[in-house]
Scaffold this active site. Structure first.
Site, PDB file in Angstrom:
ATOM      1  CG  ASP A   1       0.262   6.073   3.856  1.00  0.00           C
ATOM      2  OD1 ASP A   1      -0.644   5.220   3.955  1.00  0.00           O
ATOM      3  OD2 ASP A   1       1.241   6.113   4.628  1.00  0.00           O
TER       4      ASP A   1
ATOM      5  NE  ARG B   1       4.482   9.857   5.815  1.00  0.00           N
ATOM      6  CZ  ARG B   1       3.188  10.158   5.962  1.00  0.00           C
ATOM      7  NH1 ARG B   1       2.244   9.315   5.546  1.00  0.00           N
ATOM      8  NH2 ARG B   1       2.836  11.286   6.535  1.00  0.00           N
TER       9      ARG B   1
ATOM     10  NE  ARG C   1      -3.424   0.515   2.590  1.00  0.00           N
ATOM     11  CZ  ARG C   1      -4.258   0.887   3.563  1.00  0.00           C
ATOM     12  NH1 ARG C   1      -4.593   0.041   4.509  1.00  0.00           N
ATOM     13  NH2 ARG C   1      -4.743   2.113   3.600  1.00  0.00           N
TER      14      ARG C   1
END
Length: 270
Positions: free
Chosen positions: A53, A201, A51
């Site tokens: 973001d 992140r 995935r």
């Protein structure tokens, strides 16, 4: 009869809510599956290696799907690129074994995070594609922090809170900082068998605080031992993050090749 394919997808994540379909907002998955349905005249689910973001980019995201038997890899690549919007592109298409799945078959994934430390990082031509920090970082401190991440650790302190997982352990085979070209700043390269939500992140956000002298180097070990994210630095912004590649066993490709194959293409890190 159907055939299984792997598309290596690139996209500018600025206008997307991420790869996965959401209740609201434009997703890469919805755009890609819309094109597949137009080509095949029936719905065709697509599965990505991971995935991403909202705002995160990709230069080599593996996406698997099944097609009617009449399609070949070259004709699919041409057809997909003729119909997808301008912000994604298909860099390559490979035929795969029937059991292949872009997420479940991946043995490793690689990300890159770009940071602009120069004043020119504020340019509108760069700001959407990197963290426009605009101040110097202590590169030896960043590299010292990254060294502490090598190997297998519990990364719960660097994961967004959500549904409980069976475990939070990840094996990092690459974790290194490098200078970018033309004095544009630094980039963090990381590869692992799996990643947790927001993990890259949050790692970058914490290491940047160390590189700015806001936190001591020892905080990395402290956070790895704590097992919660209450003292982790805020995550770095999504603009600097790139899904670079996924690695797959060669025997899953048709025809098979020696060694692992990676959904990686030659793209400059700017």
């Amino acid at each position: 009869m159907s055939r299984t394919f792997l598309a290596t997808l690139q996209f500018d994540g600025t206008g997307f809510v991420g790869w996965q379909r959401q209740a609201a907002g434009r997703s890469v998955q919805a755009e890609f599956e819309r094109v597949l349905e137009r080509l095949f005249a029936h719905p065709a689910p697509a599965h990505a290696a991971g995935r991403t973001d909202a705002g995160v980019h990709a230069v080599g995201l593996g996406v698997s799907f099944a097609s009617p038997d009449s399609w070949t890899a070259p004709t699919l690549q041409r057809a997909l690129n003729a119909l997808v919007p301008r912000d994604p592109a298909v860099a390559r298409v490979d035929e795969m074994r029937p059991e292949f799945h872009a997420r479940k078959s991946a043995s490793a994934r690689r990300y890159r995070y770009d940071i602009g430390t120069d004043a020119a990082s504020a340019s509108p031509f760069r700001r959407p594609f990197e963290w426009a920090l605009g101040r110097p970082l202590d590169l030896p401190a960043l590299r010292g922090a990254a060294t502490l991440l090598h190997g297998e650790h519990d990364f719960q302190a660097f994961a967004a809170k959500g549904e409980p997982k069976p475990h939070y352990r990840c094996q990092l085979t690459v974790a290194e900082w490098a200078e970018r070209a033309d004095g544009r700043g630094v980039a963090f390269h990381v590869e692992a068998d799996r990643f947790l939500h927001h993990m890259v992140r949050m790692l970058v956000g914490t290491m940047v605080d160390i590189g700015l002298g806001r936190r001591p180097l020892g905080d990395i070990e402290m956070l790895l031992e704590r097992g919660d994210n209450q003292r982790t630095s805020p995550p770095a912004p999504p603009e600097g993050l790139y899904f670079v590649a996924a690695s797959y066993p060669a025997e899953l490709f048709v025809p098979a090749e020696t060694g692992r194959r990676r959904t990686e293409v030659s793209v400059s890190d700017g």
